[in-house]
Write an enzyme that holds these catalytic residues in place. Sequence first.
Site, PDB file in Angstrom:
ATOM      1  N   LYS A 119     -17.948   2.568 109.030  1.00  0.00           N
ATOM      2  CA  LYS A 119     -18.196   1.129 109.083  1.00  0.00           C
ATOM      3  C   LYS A 119     -19.443   0.773 108.272  1.00  0.00           C
ATOM      4  O   LYS A 119     -20.503   1.369 108.433  1.00  0.00           O
ATOM      5  CB  LYS A 119     -18.356   0.687 110.532  1.00  0.00           C
ATOM      6  CG  LYS A 119     -18.316  -0.817 110.735  1.00  0.00           C
ATOM      7  CD  LYS A 119     -18.299  -1.138 112.231  1.00  0.00           C
ATOM      8  CE  LYS A 119     -18.109  -2.621 112.489  1.00  0.00           C
ATOM      9  NZ  LYS A 119     -18.070  -2.931 113.938  1.00  0.00           N
TER      10      LYS A 119
ATOM     11  N   GLU B 185     -10.789   0.910 117.855  1.00  0.00           N
ATOM     12  CA  GLU B 185     -12.117   1.266 117.353  1.00  0.00           C
ATOM     13  C   GLU B 185     -12.796   2.244 118.311  1.00  0.00           C
ATOM     14  O   GLU B 185     -12.801   2.055 119.528  1.00  0.00           O
ATOM     15  CB  GLU B 185     -12.938  -0.024 117.235  1.00  0.00           C
ATOM     16  CG  GLU B 185     -14.322   0.128 116.667  1.00  0.00           C
ATOM     17  CD  GLU B 185     -15.023  -1.221 116.500  1.00  0.00           C
ATOM     18  OE1 GLU B 185     -16.102  -1.235 115.874  1.00  0.00           O
ATOM     19  OE2 GLU B 185     -14.504  -2.250 116.984  1.00  0.00           O
TER      20      GLU B 185
ATOM     21  N   CYS C 162     -13.054  -3.753 112.604  1.00  0.00           N
ATOM     22  CA  CYS C 162     -13.594  -4.895 113.344  1.00  0.00           C
ATOM     23  C   CYS C 162     -14.109  -5.978 112.388  1.00  0.00           C
ATOM     24  O   CYS C 162     -13.378  -6.441 111.519  1.00  0.00           O
ATOM     25  CB  CYS C 162     -14.655  -4.420 114.328  1.00  0.00           C
ATOM     26  SG  CYS C 162     -14.988  -5.586 115.668  1.00  0.00           S
TER      27      CYS C 162
END
Length: 299
Positions: free
Chosen positions: A133, A48, A167
């Site tokens: 995200k 990430e 994540c």
Amino acid sequence: METTLPTVRVAAVQAMPVVLDLEASLEKALGLLSEAAGQGAELVVFPETFLSLYPSYAWAHLPGGDGDKLWEALWASSVEVPGPVVDRIADACRELDVICAIGVNEREAERPGSLYNTLLLVGPYGLLNRHRKLMPTFHERLFHGIGAGDDLQVTATRLGRLGGLICWENRMPLARWAVLQGGPQIWLAPTADDSEGWQATIRHIAIEAGAFVVSVPQFIERAAFGDDFPWPLPDSDVFGRGGAAVVAPGSGEVIAGPLYDADGVVVADCDLRQTLHAKRWFDAAGHYSRADVLWPPSK
């Protein structure tokens, strides 16, 4: 009957970026891409926001830093999509004949101001997919904007159907559902979570999705941060232990890794026939979905 489903060698690259230095971090990524390709990897996955820093809760929650200076440095070391960084990654993918998934801090050249935690999928001929995200976690909202959700898709490639989430998006049932509908065979899971709970998450997803999961957490040491880093750092030598792993579909068996407390490349061969077998038993978005009853949710 002969099958056309390939066996794909994947590499989870666990490494520290050159903190807040985009050019040096990119050069490091390209070197690691070549190293992984040298081990036969066809799909190479980075952590990430590898380009060029993840704003970890290990330090980002501490008071007393120069927020404007940190933000400016983070902006300067971020990536424009499309742009020259993506082009250089694509050039390397073409030379090495690989596909690369890499996390970046993304900035918008035409509208400066917001940054996004973005997962890029890049192949030999350019950008294959960009996913921002959906919901930055807790302190991340001080750094990243929220994604629009219009990029939750699976990408069909010569290596199979590639999808995934960033994540803790992987904990979001409806986000997973959006990806599951595309029939992923390899699930990309870059993260900053080094916990045992994360290992449980990726094993569950491998079972739920009937897909191989390539998980690449952060490994980062205090030594990676320069003396002029504009934010106070805790008295700890390591801010993220890593835990890179590859998990098999159906069984949820960890077939490579987890790797902790070190840089390294975790490699595994993924026979995509296993995804077909797994989905025969349990296809969450197909024959086992009962979407006719469960979606949209009853009031």
